[in-house]
Design a protein around this motif. Structure first.
Motif, short mmCIF file in Angstrom:
data_model
loop_
_atom_site.label_atom_id
_atom_site.label_comp_id
_atom_site.label_asym_id
_atom_site.label_seq_id
_atom_site.Cartn_x
_atom_site.Cartn_y
_atom_site.Cartn_z
N LEU A 264 -30.74 15.31 -117.26
CA LEU A 264 -31.30 15.25 -116.06
C LEU A 264 -32.14 14.16 -115.71
CD1 LEU A 264 -31.74 18.94 -115.29
CD2 LEU A 264 -29.55 17.69 -114.80
N GLY A 265 -32.06 13.58 -114.37
CA GLY A 265 -32.89 12.56 -114.08
C GLY A 265 -32.60 10.98 -114.74
N THR A 266 -33.34 10.17 -114.51
CA THR A 266 -32.99 8.80 -114.74
C THR A 266 -34.14 8.09 -115.75
OG1 THR A 266 -34.01 7.96 -112.74
CG2 THR A 266 -31.66 8.44 -112.80
N LYS A 267 -34.84 8.94 -116.60
CA LYS A 267 -36.20 8.18 -117.04
C LYS A 267 -35.72 7.93 -118.52
CE LYS A 267 -40.90 9.47 -117.19
NZ LYS A 267 -41.31 8.52 -118.18
N SER A 268 -36.29 6.59 -118.77
CA SER A 268 -36.32 6.04 -120.07
C SER A 268 -37.19 6.88 -121.14
CB SER A 268 -36.39 4.43 -120.42
OG SER A 268 -35.34 4.16 -119.40
N GLY A 269 -36.99 6.58 -122.46
CA GLY A 269 -38.02 7.07 -123.52
C GLY A 269 -37.73 6.12 -124.77
N ASP A 270 -38.81 6.61 -125.71
CA ASP A 270 -38.71 5.63 -126.90
C ASP A 270 -38.55 6.59 -128.16
OD1 ASP A 270 -39.36 3.23 -125.68
OD2 ASP A 270 -41.27 2.83 -126.57
N HIS B 21 -42.95 -0.45 -122.30
CA HIS B 21 -42.23 0.38 -121.13
C HIS B 21 -41.11 0.13 -120.62
CE1 HIS B 21 -44.20 2.51 -117.25
NE2 HIS B 21 -43.18 3.38 -117.90
N HIS B 22 -40.19 0.34 -121.51
CA HIS B 22 -38.78 0.20 -121.46
C HIS B 22 -38.27 -1.06 -120.58
CE1 HIS B 22 -39.85 4.16 -122.52
NE2 HIS B 22 -40.26 4.36 -121.48
N GLY B 23 -39.09 -2.18 -120.79
CA GLY B 23 -38.57 -3.38 -120.02
C GLY B 23 -38.98 -3.37 -118.62
N SER B 24 -40.19 -2.74 -118.12
CA SER B 24 -40.82 -2.68 -116.85
C SER B 24 -41.52 -3.99 -116.59
CB SER B 24 -41.60 -1.55 -116.63
OG SER B 24 -42.26 -1.75 -115.34
N ARG B 25 -41.02 -4.39 -115.31
CA ARG B 25 -41.79 -5.94 -114.91
C ARG B 25 -43.31 -5.60 -114.69
NH1 ARG B 25 -42.56 -5.42 -109.37
NH2 ARG B 25 -41.63 -3.95 -108.17
N ARG B 26 -43.77 -4.27 -114.57
CA ARG B 26 -45.22 -4.05 -114.48
C ARG B 26 -46.26 -4.45 -115.67
NH1 ARG B 26 -45.93 -1.98 -109.33
NH2 ARG B 26 -44.16 -1.15 -108.28
N ASN B 27 -45.30 -4.56 -116.94
CA ASN B 27 -46.19 -4.52 -118.08
C ASN B 27 -46.33 -5.79 -118.82
OD1 ASN B 27 -45.09 -1.66 -117.52
ND2 ASN B 27 -46.38 -1.33 -119.31
N PRO C 247 -35.79 -6.10 -128.55
CA PRO C 247 -35.15 -4.93 -128.14
C PRO C 247 -35.90 -4.15 -127.18
CG PRO C 247 -36.54 -4.41 -130.20
CD PRO C 247 -36.69 -6.04 -129.62
N ILE C 248 -35.12 -3.51 -126.05
CA ILE C 248 -35.78 -2.65 -125.01
C ILE C 248 -35.16 -1.26 -125.15
CG2 ILE C 248 -36.01 -2.43 -122.56
CD1 ILE C 248 -35.44 -5.51 -122.37
N SER C 249 -35.83 -0.17 -125.16
CA SER C 249 -35.77 1.16 -124.93
C SER C 249 -35.21 1.44 -123.68
CB SER C 249 -36.58 1.93 -125.76
OG SER C 249 -36.58 1.73 -127.24
N SER C 250 -34.14 1.44 -122.98
CA SER C 250 -34.03 1.92 -121.69
C SER C 250 -32.77 2.87 -121.47
CB SER C 250 -33.77 0.56 -121.00
OG SER C 250 -32.56 -0.12 -121.33
#
Length: 346
Positions: free
Chosen positions: A15-21, A258-264, A287-290
């Motif tokens: 459920l949801g759309t959240k990434s993780g490592d 942060h999964h390829g976030s532009r804020r990081n 590599p990006i965990s997304s």
């Protein structure tokens, strides 16, 4: 020799759309022995995937070190199963209860407590990952955070929770989510002009992330958790003290935070740690965990910024990605790098 596997992480129960490592690595130590580490474990169900992967591809039930970068559910929840199922030598995890008094508002604290309890029950050594910690004569080093910075970020996070800032940030993020997108549908024929900003800002909780550098066969691999620009800049300072300049000792692998976030990430930070566009000799793996369902990970601006600096950028997007410096695994194929991506709605 090393093989580093970035397992796919999707939201709990699909459920949801959240990434993780969820990262596992097997590599050779300077004395010829083979070691295994785990860095983060995704959600609870991801822990089962990690155990199966280590058993199948590493041929062992022993993990030398398990590292929890920070206590968000998409990073820590799966580690308890790893600790309870495999034989583990040491757990590196921050103990927020030791560093703050009013800790009741700290989200996912129960997962931290349960992980530490499981480790102690099984006789696993538990240590906190602060800057300067080393294992295997420096092959594995913690670049950040310092203990003082961790406590500062922890206090800021707790103040945000109390004031409702953190909740509003989560609410805003949720309001921006739409259905998942196909990353390749955003492909462009050429790189656009860089628009990644210098003003990216992530929360203090993310900036508590343990930042880890692993050195194998003169290859340096940087794991970043969800760390933001100030945390990564401080880690870069530590890198230059403990290892040397990035020019003399370049990174072979940079995990996008942060999964390829532009804020990081920011252009000046990237210029420092991997080189300005057109200046690097050779490529680095990025590599990006997304999650495949995530509409905001990875950020096209980050993908393009890494690419223009010589990064070979790949994203998990529902598939395990293996970065290695040995012969390919039987039945595995090369993952093509992400193409330049359209940035208009990033």
């Amino acid at each position: 020799m090393y093989q580093i596997d970035f397992l796919p992480v999707e939201s709990e129960n699909g459920l949801g759309t959240k990434s993780g490592d969820a990262i596992a690595a097997q590599f050779t130590l300077t004395d010829g022995r083979t070691a295994v580490i785990v860095i983060d474990g995704g959600y609870s169900a991801t822990g089962e995937s990690l155990v199966e992967h280590i058993d199948t591809y590493y041929g062992t039930r022993y993990v030398d070190i398990v590292i929890s970068t920070h206590p968000d559910a998409d990073h820590i929840n799966g580690l308890k199963h790893v600790i309870e199922t495999l034989e583990v030598g040491e757990l590196l995890v921050h103990r927020p209860r030791k560093h703050a008094v009013n800790i009741d508002d700290f989200s996912n604290l129960e997962a931290v407590d349960n992980l530490i309890s499981a480790a102690e029950t099984r006789g696993v050594k538990v240590s906190e990952p602060f800057a300067g910690m080393q294992r295997w004569d420096g092959q594995l080093q913690i670049l950040g955070p310092t203990q003082d910075y961790y406590r500062e970020m922890l206090e800021q996070h707790l103040q945000e929770v109390k004031s409702g800032v953190a909740a509003r940030r989560r609410s805003l993020a949720a309001s921006l989510m739409t259905k998942g997108r196909d990353v390749l549908a955003w492909a462009l024929p050429a790189l656009p002009i860089e628009t990644l900003g210098e003003d990216g800002e992530t929360g203090p909780r993310n900036n508590t992330s343990a930042i880890v550098v692993l050195t194998v066969d003169d290859h340096r691999i940087l794991f970043t958790g969800d760390a933001g620009i100030p945390a990564l800049s401080a880690a870069a300072d530590q890198y230059e003290v403990a290892i040397g300049s990035f020019d003399a000792y370049p990174l072979a692998v940079l995990q996008a935070p942060h999964h390829g976030s532009r804020r990081n990430l920011a252009p000046t930070l990237l210029n420092r740690i991997v080189g300005a566009p057109g200046t690097r000799v050779g490529i680095f793996q990025a590599p990006i965990s997304s999650a495949k369902a995530s509409p905001k990970h990875p950020s096209p601006k980050v993908v393009n910024a890494l690419t223009r600096r010589g990064g070979y950028v790949v994203a998990t997007e529902g598939t395990t990605v293996c970065v290695q410096n040995q012969a390919s695994r039987a039945g595995w194929t090369t993952v093509p790098a992400l193409p330049p991506l359209h940035e208009a709605d990033d």
